[in-house]
Design an enzyme around this catalytic site. Structure first.
Site, PDB file in Angstrom:
ATOM      1  N   HIS A  85     -23.967   1.710 -37.962  1.00  0.00           N
ATOM      2  CA  HIS A  85     -24.401   0.554 -38.753  1.00  0.00           C
ATOM      3  C   HIS A  85     -23.401  -0.548 -38.732  1.00  0.00           C
ATOM      4  CE1 HIS A  85     -23.688   2.199 -43.026  1.00  0.00           C
ATOM      5  NE2 HIS A  85     -22.671   1.843 -42.482  1.00  0.00           N
ATOM      6  N   SER A 129     -20.957   5.822 -40.383  1.00  0.00           N
ATOM      7  CA  SER A 129     -20.243   4.591 -40.622  1.00  0.00           C
ATOM      8  C   SER A 129     -18.856   4.723 -40.079  1.00  0.00           C
ATOM      9  CB  SER A 129     -20.455   4.337 -42.354  1.00  0.00           C
ATOM     10  OG  SER A 129     -19.958   2.891 -42.335  1.00  0.00           O
TER      11      SER A 129
END
Length: 194
Positions: A122, A97
């Protein structure tokens, strides 16, 4: 968490350091755990201190993090870009992330991963509650944040913005080799011969 202490011999006798302070002497910063404001303030202070000490020497950031706060992560990234020192980034374990964005934001040519590390990209996570208009405002902000992060990843990796939009639609886990092929890192650090 128990922090190990290192004893060093000096001309004046023994000196005890916590392990992180000792690593900082070698221009190594550990970014581990959740990215949050407290961690960001510590990392930023370390970057500024090391850059003020000697801006001609590289600073190494070892990353093992599940990600976390986008604003805290962007503050670290902005500082990495602001200082004169080159910043070497090294993924070990997991760079997920926001941590994957920081990994990719290292100085080009100096972004690495250890052989068994994992990189995850993501879309940003978020939630909203309250009145309809407040939910709409929060949703627009999440979309703006996603666009900004995908543009940063596109710039850092050499991939197109459209490819990043598609590839971050769901969790996208990568091995060190896949992260290298994607352009998030420049090379894989191999084990030193014994």
């Amino acid at each position: 968490m128990l922090v190990p202490t290192v004893i060093e011999q000096t001309s004046r006798g023994e000196r005890a350091y916590d392990i992180y302070s000792r690593l900082l002497k070698d221009r190594i910063i550990m970014l581990s755990g959740e990215v949050n404001d407290q961690m960001a303030n510590t990392i930023i202070a370390q970057l500024l201190f090391l850059d003020a000490q000697d801006s001609d020497k590289d600073i190494s950031i070892y990353i093992n993090s599940p990600g976390g706060s986008v604003t805290a992560g962007l503050a670290i990234m902005d500082t990495m870009n602001f200082i004169k020192s080159d910043v070497q980034t090294i993924a070990m374990g997991m760079a997920a992330s926001m941590a994957s964005v920081l990994l990719s934001a290292g100085t080009k040519g100096k972004r690495f991963a250890l052989p068994n590390s994992t990189v995850l990209i993501h879309q940003p996570l978020g939630g909203a509650q309250g009145q309809q208009t407040e939910i709409e405002i929060a949703a627009r902000e999440i979309l703006k944040t996603r666009k900004r992060l995908n543009q940063i990843l596109a710039d850092n990796s050499g991939q197109t913005f459209e490819k990043l939009q598609a590839d971050t639609d769901r969790d996208n886990y990568m091995t060190a080799q896949e992260a290298k092929d994607y352009g998030l890192i420049d090379d894989i650090m191999v084990n030193q011969p014994k």
